[in-house]
Design an enzyme around this catalytic site. Sequence first.
Site, mmCIF file in Angstrom:
data_model
loop_
_atom_site.group_PDB
_atom_site.id
_atom_site.type_symbol
_atom_site.label_atom_id
_atom_site.label_comp_id
_atom_site.label_asym_id
_atom_site.label_seq_id
_atom_site.Cartn_x
_atom_site.Cartn_y
_atom_site.Cartn_z
ATOM 1 N N ASP A 1 -0.622 2.340 6.322
ATOM 2 C CA ASP A 1 -0.155 1.072 6.894
ATOM 3 C C ASP A 1 -1.156 0.517 7.885
ATOM 4 O O ASP A 1 -1.370 1.106 8.952
ATOM 5 C CB ASP A 1 1.171 1.298 7.632
ATOM 6 C CG ASP A 1 2.333 1.504 6.681
ATOM 7 O OD1 ASP A 1 2.557 0.626 5.837
ATOM 8 O OD2 ASP A 1 3.013 2.542 6.793
ATOM 9 N N MET B 1 -0.802 -5.195 6.570
ATOM 10 C CA MET B 1 0.070 -6.120 7.304
ATOM 11 C C MET B 1 -0.819 -6.890 8.270
ATOM 12 O O MET B 1 -0.782 -6.691 9.486
ATOM 13 C CB MET B 1 1.169 -5.322 8.032
ATOM 14 C CG MET B 1 2.244 -4.828 7.082
ATOM 15 S SD MET B 1 3.247 -3.518 7.795
ATOM 16 C CE MET B 1 2.263 -2.102 7.346
ATOM 17 N N MET C 1 9.671 -5.058 0.921
ATOM 18 C CA MET C 1 9.955 -4.447 2.222
ATOM 19 C C MET C 1 11.461 -4.365 2.404
ATOM 20 O O MET C 1 12.176 -5.355 2.211
ATOM 21 C CB MET C 1 9.348 -5.286 3.351
ATOM 22 C CG MET C 1 7.843 -5.205 3.485
ATOM 23 S SD MET C 1 7.199 -3.533 3.698
ATOM 24 C CE MET C 1 7.981 -3.020 5.232
ATOM 25 N N MET D 1 -1.942 -2.444 10.453
ATOM 26 C CA MET D 1 -1.267 -3.522 11.189
ATOM 27 C C MET D 1 -2.227 -4.141 12.198
ATOM 28 O O MET D 1 -2.950 -3.411 12.881
ATOM 29 C CB MET D 1 -0.071 -2.960 11.947
ATOM 30 C CG MET D 1 0.925 -2.239 11.068
ATOM 31 S SD MET D 1 2.247 -1.572 12.071
ATOM 32 C CE MET D 1 3.226 -0.766 10.802
ATOM 33 N N ASP E 1 9.730 0.052 0.723
ATOM 34 C CA ASP E 1 9.141 0.566 1.959
ATOM 35 C C ASP E 1 10.042 0.214 3.134
ATOM 36 O O ASP E 1 10.241 -0.958 3.438
ATOM 37 C CB ASP E 1 7.750 -0.080 2.119
ATOM 38 C CG ASP E 1 6.988 0.434 3.325
ATOM 39 O OD1 ASP E 1 7.468 1.356 3.996
ATOM 40 O OD2 ASP E 1 5.888 -0.111 3.585
ATOM 41 N N HIS F 1 -1.433 -0.581 2.592
ATOM 42 C CA HIS F 1 -0.503 -1.685 2.819
ATOM 43 C C HIS F 1 -1.028 -2.510 3.988
ATOM 44 O O HIS F 1 -0.948 -2.096 5.145
ATOM 45 C CB HIS F 1 0.886 -1.076 3.129
ATOM 46 C CG HIS F 1 1.943 -2.070 3.462
ATOM 47 N ND1 HIS F 1 3.164 -1.714 4.004
ATOM 48 C CD2 HIS F 1 1.980 -3.424 3.318
ATOM 49 C CE1 HIS F 1 3.907 -2.795 4.181
ATOM 50 N NE2 HIS F 1 3.211 -3.837 3.786
ATOM 51 N N SER G 1 4.174 7.798 4.069
ATOM 52 C CA SER G 1 3.454 6.891 4.968
ATOM 53 C C SER G 1 2.970 7.632 6.206
ATOM 54 O O SER G 1 3.772 8.129 7.006
ATOM 55 C CB SER G 1 4.372 5.742 5.400
ATOM 56 O OG SER G 1 3.811 5.113 6.534
ATOM 57 N N HIS H 1 0.570 6.578 1.585
ATOM 58 C CA HIS H 1 0.756 5.203 2.017
ATOM 59 C C HIS H 1 0.083 5.005 3.377
ATOM 60 O O HIS H 1 0.333 5.739 4.327
ATOM 61 C CB HIS H 1 2.254 4.914 2.107
ATOM 62 C CG HIS H 1 2.598 3.479 2.330
ATOM 63 N ND1 HIS H 1 2.552 2.529 1.333
ATOM 64 C CD2 HIS H 1 3.011 2.825 3.438
ATOM 65 C CE1 HIS H 1 2.923 1.355 1.820
ATOM 66 N NE2 HIS H 1 3.204 1.502 3.097
HETATM 67 C C1 DX5 Z 1 6.666 -0.412 8.220
HETATM 68 C C2 DX5 Z 1 5.710 0.316 7.306
HETATM 69 C C3 DX5 Z 1 6.295 1.488 6.634
HETATM 70 C C4 DX5 Z 1 6.802 2.604 7.528
HETATM 71 C C5 DX5 Z 1 8.002 3.199 6.857
HETATM 72 O O1 DX5 Z 1 6.195 -1.672 8.477
HETATM 73 O O2 DX5 Z 1 5.261 -0.558 6.285
HETATM 74 O O3 DX5 Z 1 5.413 2.014 5.641
HETATM 75 O O4 DX5 Z 1 5.860 3.599 7.779
HETATM 76 O O5 DX5 Z 1 8.595 4.106 7.699
HETATM 77 P P1 DX5 Z 1 10.066 4.693 7.442
HETATM 78 O O6 DX5 Z 1 10.063 5.358 6.104
HETATM 79 O O7 DX5 Z 1 10.261 5.634 8.577
HETATM 80 O O8 DX5 Z 1 11.016 3.533 7.482
HETATM 81 ZN ZN ZN Z 2 4.122 0.268 4.570
#
Ligand code: DX5
Ligand code: ZN
Length: 223
Positions: free
Chosen positions: A36, A69, A139, A38, A177, A67, A9, A34
Amino acid sequence: MKRYKLSPSILSADFNRLGYDIECVEKAGAEYLHVDVMDGSFVPSISFGMPVIRSIRKKSSLFFDVHLMIVNPERYIRTFSDCGADGITFHLEAAKDVKRVISLIRDTGSRVGISISPETPVSALTDEIITDVDMVLIMTVRPGFGGQKYMEECTGKIRELRKRADVLKPELDIEVDGGINKDTIMTVLEAGANVIVMGSSVFNGDIAENIAYYKKILKKARG
Ligand code: DX5
Ligand code: ZN
């Protein structure tokens, strides 16, 4: 169920040298990247969006595992696909019409993923949803930030979903994740996950060494 994949990620990458970090991930042999996204609404934090994805797409041929969010994900499916997503995962909790979002993603030709947050039970995923998607993302921390601790209570959810998938759709990918590291990876693999997201445990320290370490574990799991 032998299709194990590592999905580093980039939330934990060094954004001063994002291109370089992604190159390291690719050279080290991770299968996915990955990404993310947000929106500051579905989750408290804001990460990055279309321009960043479009820009890194030019430099990388990794599978972009996006991903989302974000609330009302249907608004942006086509856009993220056009930016270069290969797989798009949205949150069950964020969508008004789950079926519609699934079909919007399907129409773009991207792989379809749906995610559930820790407080959402596996039973919220109907048989129809499980059959219609390519991947379910469980998650294992509260979405929003990297570097959190794995929530042990999520292990049972992975196991429960794998059991249902064995009957409904054996080829279903189960992605995990949040908080996956040396201490927790065996737990999620044994429970039935096969796509493993890792932020801090890949990007903190030597990226190539970290990926080599986890690839060895996945190779063993493949048998
Ligand atoms: C959190 C993200 C993850 C995050 C994971 O909301 O969806 O993808 O980057 O990070 P680690 O592996 O450090 O928990
Ligand atoms: Zn993620």
